[in-house]
Motif scaffolding. Sequence first.
Motif, PDB file in Angstrom:
ATOM      1  N   ILE A   1      54.404  44.861 100.436  1.00  0.00           N
ATOM      2  CA  ILE A   1      55.287  45.912 100.953  1.00  0.00           C
ATOM      3  C   ILE A   1      56.440  46.118  99.978  1.00  0.00           C
ATOM      4  CG2 ILE A   1      56.777  46.590 102.870  1.00  0.00           C
ATOM      5  CD1 ILE A   1      55.114  44.740 104.659  1.00  0.00           C
ATOM      6  N   GLN A   2      56.647  47.362  99.567  1.00  0.00           N
ATOM      7  CA  GLN A   2      57.711  47.667  98.613  1.00  0.00           C
ATOM      8  C   GLN A   2      59.062  47.708  99.325  1.00  0.00           C
ATOM      9  OE1 GLN A   2      58.705  51.524  95.901  1.00  0.00           O
ATOM     10  NE2 GLN A   2      56.644  50.690  95.682  1.00  0.00           N
ATOM     11  N   TYR A   3      60.084  47.201  98.633  1.00  0.00           N
ATOM     12  CA  TYR A   3      61.420  47.206  99.203  1.00  0.00           C
ATOM     13  C   TYR A   3      61.953  48.633  99.345  1.00  0.00           C
ATOM     14  CZ  TYR A   3      61.229  42.326  97.710  1.00  0.00           C
ATOM     15  OH  TYR A   3      60.860  41.018  97.512  1.00  0.00           O
ATOM     16  N   PRO A   4      62.674  48.915 100.417  1.00  0.00           N
ATOM     17  CA  PRO A   4      63.239  50.259 100.610  1.00  0.00           C
ATOM     18  C   PRO A   4      64.195  50.643  99.485  1.00  0.00           C
ATOM     19  CG  PRO A   4      63.412  48.953 102.620  1.00  0.00           C
ATOM     20  CD  PRO A   4      62.979  48.013 101.534  1.00  0.00           C
ATOM     21  N   GLY A   5      64.096  51.882  99.021  1.00  0.00           N
ATOM     22  CA  GLY A   5      65.042  52.413  98.045  1.00  0.00           C
ATOM     23  C   GLY A   5      64.796  52.054  96.605  1.00  0.00           C
TER      24      GLY A   5
ATOM     25  N   SER B   1      49.067  52.579 100.965  1.00  0.00           N
ATOM     26  CA  SER B   1      49.782  53.863 100.913  1.00  0.00           C
ATOM     27  C   SER B   1      50.682  53.863  99.684  1.00  0.00           C
ATOM     28  CB  SER B   1      50.618  54.058 102.182  1.00  0.00           C
ATOM     29  OG  SER B   1      51.730  53.171 102.179  1.00  0.00           O
ATOM     30  N   ALA B   2      51.594  54.812  99.597  1.00  0.00           N
ATOM     31  CA  ALA B   2      52.477  54.922  98.438  1.00  0.00           C
ATOM     32  C   ALA B   2      53.397  53.722  98.284  1.00  0.00           C
ATOM     33  CB  ALA B   2      53.316  56.197  98.538  1.00  0.00           C
ATOM     34  N   ARG B   3      53.644  52.967  99.373  1.00  0.00           N
ATOM     35  CA  ARG B   3      54.559  51.824  99.319  1.00  0.00           C
ATOM     36  C   ARG B   3      53.949  50.540  99.888  1.00  0.00           C
ATOM     37  NH1 ARG B   3      56.402  54.936  96.257  1.00  0.00           N
ATOM     38  NH2 ARG B   3      58.353  56.108  96.414  1.00  0.00           N
ATOM     39  N   ILE B   4      52.654  50.567 100.229  1.00  0.00           N
ATOM     40  CA  ILE B   4      51.982  49.392 100.787  1.00  0.00           C
ATOM     41  C   ILE B   4      50.618  49.227 100.125  1.00  0.00           C
ATOM     42  CG2 ILE B   4      50.940  48.395 102.888  1.00  0.00           C
ATOM     43  CD1 ILE B   4      53.114  49.915 104.477  1.00  0.00           C
ATOM     44  N   ILE B   5      50.296  47.988  99.740  1.00  0.00           N
ATOM     45  CA  ILE B   5      48.973  47.695  99.165  1.00  0.00           C
ATOM     46  C   ILE B   5      48.347  46.555  99.962  1.00  0.00           C
ATOM     47  CG2 ILE B   5      47.712  46.805  97.163  1.00  0.00           C
ATOM     48  CD1 ILE B   5      49.775  48.050  95.361  1.00  0.00           C
ATOM     49  N   THR B   6      47.082  46.745 100.342  1.00  0.00           N
ATOM     50  CA  THR B   6      46.334  45.685 101.016  1.00  0.00           C
ATOM     51  C   THR B   6      45.159  45.271 100.140  1.00  0.00           C
ATOM     52  OG1 THR B   6      46.938  46.545 103.191  1.00  0.00           O
ATOM     53  CG2 THR B   6      45.062  45.034 103.097  1.00  0.00           C
ATOM     54  N   MET B   7      45.046  43.964  99.925  1.00  0.00           N
ATOM     55  CA  MET B   7      43.987  43.421  99.075  1.00  0.00           C
ATOM     56  C   MET B   7      43.505  42.103  99.678  1.00  0.00           C
ATOM     57  SD  MET B   7      46.486  42.069  95.990  1.00  0.00           S
ATOM     58  CE  MET B   7      47.852  43.162  96.405  1.00  0.00           C
ATOM     59  N   ASP B   8      42.440  41.550  99.117  1.00  0.00           N
ATOM     60  CA  ASP B   8      41.972  40.230  99.561  1.00  0.00           C
ATOM     61  C   ASP B   8      43.040  39.173  99.319  1.00  0.00           C
ATOM     62  OD1 ASP B   8      39.438  41.035 100.397  1.00  0.00           O
ATOM     63  OD2 ASP B   8      38.545  40.728  98.413  1.00  0.00           O
ATOM     64  N   TRP B   9      43.125  38.225 100.250  1.00  0.00           N
ATOM     65  CA  TRP B   9      43.983  37.065 100.041  1.00  0.00           C
ATOM     66  C   TRP B   9      43.273  36.096  99.096  1.00  0.00           C
ATOM     67  CZ3 TRP B   9      48.872  35.806 101.049  1.00  0.00           C
ATOM     68  CH2 TRP B   9      49.252  34.478 100.856  1.00  0.00           C
ATOM     69  N   MET B  10      43.914  35.758  98.003  1.00  0.00           N
ATOM     70  CA  MET B  10      43.319  34.866  97.012  1.00  0.00           C
ATOM     71  C   MET B  10      44.043  33.518  97.067  1.00  0.00           C
ATOM     72  SD  MET B  10      41.079  36.993  95.900  1.00  0.00           S
ATOM     73  CE  MET B  10      40.356  36.383  94.379  1.00  0.00           C
ATOM     74  N   THR B  11      43.273  32.455  97.166  1.00  0.00           N
ATOM     75  CA  THR B  11      43.845  31.108  97.315  1.00  0.00           C
ATOM     76  C   THR B  11      43.876  30.388  95.967  1.00  0.00           C
ATOM     77  OG1 THR B  11      43.010  30.973  99.568  1.00  0.00           O
ATOM     78  CG2 THR B  11      43.630  28.906  98.507  1.00  0.00           C
ATOM     79  N   GLY B  12      45.020  29.849  95.646  1.00  0.00           N
ATOM     80  CA  GLY B  12      45.162  29.090  94.411  1.00  0.00           C
ATOM     81  C   GLY B  12      46.611  28.751  94.142  1.00  0.00           C
ATOM     82  N   LYS B  13      46.859  27.981  93.085  1.00  0.00           N
ATOM     83  CA  LYS B  13      48.217  27.638  92.671  1.00  0.00           C
ATOM     84  C   LYS B  13      48.692  28.638  91.626  1.00  0.00           C
ATOM     85  CE  LYS B  13      47.983  22.585  93.175  1.00  0.00           C
ATOM     86  NZ  LYS B  13      48.083  21.298  92.443  1.00  0.00           N
TER      87      LYS B  13
END
Length: 437
Positions: free
Chosen positions: A149-153, A228-240
């Motif tokens: 989620i992108q920060y407002p402003g 959307s223009a300010r939100i990205i959803t992707m697979d959760w990737m596990t690792g260090k």
Amino acid sequence: MKTLDKIPTGKIERASKLVKTGAKIGGNYAKYLGKKIINPDTTKDELNEDNAADIYDGLKSLKGSALKVAQMLSMEKNLLPNAYVEKFSLSQFSVPPLSAPLVRKTFKKYLDKYPEEVFDTFDKDSINAASIGQVHKATKDGKSLAVKIQYPGVAQSISSDLAIVKPIAIRMFNLKGKDSDKYFKEVENKLVEETDYILEVAQSKEITEACSVITNINFPKYYTELSSARIITMDWMTGKHLSEFTKAGFSQATGDKLGQALWDFYMFQIHGLRKVHADPHPGNFLVNDNEELIAIDFGCIKEVPDSFYVPYFELARPEVISNDEKFTEKLYELEILMTTDTPEEILFFKSIFHQLLSLFTSPFHNEDFDFGDEVFWSEIAALGEQFSSDKQIRKMNGNRGSKHFLYMNRTFFGLYNLLHDLKANIKVNDYKKYLSN
């Protein structure tokens, strides 16, 4: 960690925050000078630590472009005192996150639904918070997801933030005001692109699909319908995170394996796609349980035009560096030398860049290269020290080179540092086997 209920978005509000930070730095200098009078042997170590802490504290609540610049500077390990590098590196994945109410409000604004209406589960507390956005874990239809989620402003404040940062950068890098505009415009354009999440999803899909042929590196899947223009959803990737992994210890074979994947990933993009993931800091890479690399962020992608690509890599060839006529020709093509230069300036900058390029292009001069070689890194450190103390350099116009150097040099410098952390011995031309696929 304390959360933020509000981020300053107005130009005056953000500028006043930086003015307060400037006042703190002034106080630090006064304290340092007072101690210096009492004890002439007082070093700048404490001053650097105080300044780095105050600058970072001022930037972390602003987020956005100002913090992104700190993140970029944290990669310049031979440019800044270590206190700044260590403090600014926190901006890669460890800054105060948005509060849960502000997250819900932001989510509703940009996806027209609250998180709980979109996902089966959604963690209100962020996992990682960086300069432009923060990441939350969610699930949907049995899949574990990462939601950025992108920060407002942030997108709206890029120009004003850079205007505030510009005078500091001009002094730090010895730039001449008007002539430096092309570099600041390049940074501004890239930051604008990084705040366009629709573009990021498209770029992510394109590059990860093309790079899927490379062994020992993995990528998340991106979900357009949940972005959307300010939100990205992707697979959760596990690792260090790569920085955590390298501090924990690993075998030479593992370092070589991960380093080769990293090298092939970058060389394939540059030579095969003519565009590159230009943000190679440790926060953008994970290492999974199978000791494979994961690349998780494609917000900063630099396209490499042929007009720059050809002379840039010509200068990586020993036969060009050693041929004065060809070497000079390439320096003009890359805007390192200019037609307005005096004979003194031409000789001076040819000498400097001959030293720099002979060293920095040395990984390309052999079939194998050991990035764990401390001789190589001590030579880089010595060269950096030599140039930083050269009074003649300060008198010269620092605006040297095509605007494309900015992100290409950042890419290679970051890549070299990651390979050094892995102590990787890599096969330089290994990536070529993927170009024919």
